[in-house]
Design a protein around this motif. Sequence first.
Motif, mmCIF file in Angstrom:
data_model
loop_
_atom_site.group_PDB
_atom_site.id
_atom_site.type_symbol
_atom_site.label_atom_id
_atom_site.label_comp_id
_atom_site.label_asym_id
_atom_site.label_seq_id
_atom_site.Cartn_x
_atom_site.Cartn_y
_atom_site.Cartn_z
ATOM 1 N N ALA A 126 -141.743 -35.967 45.742
ATOM 2 C CA ALA A 126 -142.186 -35.260 44.537
ATOM 3 C C ALA A 126 -143.398 -34.401 44.852
ATOM 4 O O ALA A 126 -143.462 -33.246 44.455
ATOM 5 C CB ALA A 126 -142.514 -36.261 43.433
ATOM 6 N N GLY A 127 -144.361 -34.959 45.570
ATOM 7 C CA GLY A 127 -145.534 -34.187 45.941
ATOM 8 C C GLY A 127 -145.175 -33.044 46.868
ATOM 9 O O GLY A 127 -145.734 -31.968 46.800
ATOM 10 N N ALA A 128 -144.207 -33.287 47.728
ATOM 11 C CA ALA A 128 -143.795 -32.258 48.674
ATOM 12 C C ALA A 128 -143.173 -31.071 47.951
ATOM 13 O O ALA A 128 -143.237 -29.951 48.430
ATOM 14 C CB ALA A 128 -142.828 -32.850 49.687
ATOM 15 N N THR A 129 -142.563 -31.302 46.808
ATOM 16 C CA THR A 129 -141.949 -30.205 46.077
ATOM 17 C C THR A 129 -143.003 -29.177 45.676
ATOM 18 O O THR A 129 -142.809 -27.984 45.889
ATOM 19 C CB THR A 129 -141.193 -30.715 44.836
ATOM 20 N N VAL A 130 -144.115 -29.619 45.116
ATOM 21 C CA VAL A 130 -145.195 -28.699 44.755
ATOM 22 C C VAL A 130 -145.755 -28.056 46.014
ATOM 23 O O VAL A 130 -145.927 -26.834 46.079
ATOM 24 C CB VAL A 130 -146.308 -29.427 43.962
ATOM 25 N N VAL A 131 -146.023 -28.862 47.018
ATOM 26 C CA VAL A 131 -146.609 -28.358 48.256
ATOM 27 C C VAL A 131 -145.686 -27.352 48.934
ATOM 28 O O VAL A 131 -146.109 -26.251 49.299
ATOM 29 C CB VAL A 131 -146.949 -29.536 49.204
ATOM 30 N N THR A 132 -144.416 -27.706 49.079
ATOM 31 C CA THR A 132 -143.505 -26.806 49.783
ATOM 32 C C THR A 132 -143.217 -25.549 48.968
ATOM 33 O O THR A 132 -143.081 -24.464 49.538
ATOM 34 C CB THR A 132 -142.185 -27.508 50.166
ATOM 35 N N THR A 133 -143.141 -25.693 47.657
ATOM 36 C CA THR A 133 -142.904 -24.518 46.812
ATOM 37 C C THR A 133 -144.102 -23.582 46.864
ATOM 38 O O THR A 133 -143.937 -22.358 46.992
ATOM 39 C CB THR A 133 -142.583 -24.932 45.365
ATOM 40 N N CYS A 134 -145.299 -24.130 46.769
ATOM 41 C CA CYS A 134 -146.494 -23.289 46.847
ATOM 42 C C CYS A 134 -146.626 -22.641 48.219
ATOM 43 O O CYS A 134 -147.036 -21.477 48.331
ATOM 44 C CB CYS A 134 -147.743 -24.099 46.503
ATOM 45 N N LYS A 135 -146.264 -23.374 49.262
ATOM 46 C CA LYS A 135 -146.321 -22.810 50.615
ATOM 47 C C LYS A 135 -145.340 -21.651 50.731
ATOM 48 O O LYS A 135 -145.669 -20.598 51.267
ATOM 49 C CB LYS A 135 -145.997 -23.880 51.655
ATOM 50 N N VAL A 192 -151.200 -25.336 44.451
ATOM 51 C CA VAL A 192 -150.989 -26.781 44.598
ATOM 52 C C VAL A 192 -151.823 -27.551 43.584
ATOM 53 O O VAL A 192 -151.332 -28.463 42.914
ATOM 54 C CB VAL A 192 -151.309 -27.245 46.035
ATOM 55 N N SER A 193 -153.078 -27.161 43.454
ATOM 56 C CA SER A 193 -153.981 -27.865 42.541
ATOM 57 C C SER A 193 -153.510 -27.776 41.096
ATOM 58 O O SER A 193 -153.424 -28.786 40.394
ATOM 59 C CB SER A 193 -155.388 -27.289 42.672
ATOM 60 N N GLU A 194 -153.211 -26.579 40.654
ATOM 61 C CA GLU A 194 -152.881 -26.393 39.240
ATOM 62 C C GLU A 194 -151.486 -26.900 38.884
ATOM 63 O O GLU A 194 -151.300 -27.522 37.847
ATOM 64 C CB GLU A 194 -153.063 -24.930 38.842
ATOM 65 N N LEU A 195 -150.500 -26.636 39.715
ATOM 66 C CA LEU A 195 -149.162 -27.132 39.414
ATOM 67 C C LEU A 195 -149.101 -28.648 39.566
ATOM 68 O O LEU A 195 -148.377 -29.314 38.828
ATOM 69 C CB LEU A 195 -148.113 -26.469 40.300
ATOM 70 N N GLY A 196 -149.868 -29.178 40.493
ATOM 71 C CA GLY A 196 -149.884 -30.620 40.707
ATOM 72 C C GLY A 196 -150.450 -31.410 39.545
ATOM 73 O O GLY A 196 -150.171 -32.599 39.408
ATOM 74 N N ALA A 207 -144.178 -19.838 48.233
ATOM 75 C CA ALA A 207 -144.659 -18.761 47.361
ATOM 76 C C ALA A 207 -145.774 -17.974 48.051
ATOM 77 O O ALA A 207 -145.784 -16.739 48.033
ATOM 78 C CB ALA A 207 -145.136 -19.324 46.028
ATOM 79 N N ALA A 208 -146.705 -18.694 48.676
ATOM 80 C CA ALA A 208 -147.809 -18.026 49.382
ATOM 81 C C ALA A 208 -147.296 -17.248 50.587
ATOM 82 O O ALA A 208 -147.809 -16.172 50.908
ATOM 83 C CB ALA A 208 -148.853 -19.049 49.809
ATOM 84 N N ASP A 221 -152.736 -17.749 45.947
ATOM 85 C CA ASP A 221 -153.742 -18.646 46.501
ATOM 86 C C ASP A 221 -153.083 -20.023 46.596
ATOM 87 O O ASP A 221 -152.876 -20.697 45.578
ATOM 88 C CB ASP A 221 -154.966 -18.675 45.582
ATOM 89 N N TYR A 222 -152.754 -20.421 47.810
ATOM 90 C CA TYR A 222 -152.030 -21.677 48.037
ATOM 91 C C TYR A 222 -152.755 -22.878 47.427
ATOM 92 O O TYR A 222 -152.145 -23.700 46.752
ATOM 93 C CB TYR A 222 -151.801 -21.879 49.538
ATOM 94 N N GLY A 223 -154.052 -22.982 47.656
ATOM 95 C CA GLY A 223 -154.826 -24.117 47.132
ATOM 96 C C GLY A 223 -154.802 -24.164 45.615
ATOM 97 O O GLY A 223 -154.647 -25.233 45.011
#
Length: 178
Positions: free
Chosen positions: A21-30, A45-49, A32-33, A40-42
């Motif tokens: 589940a966490g990887a979904t936000v991380v991989t999607t943001c990665k 991840v921060s806001e969607l997470g 997207a960036a 802004d990758y950080g």
Amino acid sequence: MMPSAAHLLALAFLCAVLASAGATVVTTCKAAAGSDGRVDYGFCVSELGKHHDSPSADTWGLAKVAALTGVVNADDAVYDIKDLLAKPGTDARAAAALGKCQELYESVGFAFAEAQDDINNRDYAAGKAKAEEAASLARRCDDAFAKAGGAAPSPVAQHGSYSVQIAVVCTAITNLID
């Protein structure tokens, strides 16, 4: 006391679910960036997470989460503006600019809500256009303060910056599914 095999299996399954589940936000943001240098990758991840729907969301769901996060920010801006307008001693030019910003952020919220609806209905071009409209409306608040002639920047500038960033994130994620 030794844990049973069933308990260990359940724990392993739960850990796998949480990790993916966490990887979904991380991989999607990665992604997207990687596809849009403005993301802004950080921030992504921060806001969607933070959103309660993110852990179970796929890319399509995260695009909608980004739009909904924009709605919340716009609502927060309206509340902040109302508080600022209620403060005694606000000069007439600042009050006029704040009034304009209140109208703009109400429209920002509607634009992000429409972006979410469009993305939900898989009308990606319309969703991206609404996200851009929201960002444009937020920028106009800062312009209202500049035109008011005051040396001070907009007291709600952080909401404008947030709106622009989340619109970029929303658009970039939508581009991943479009």
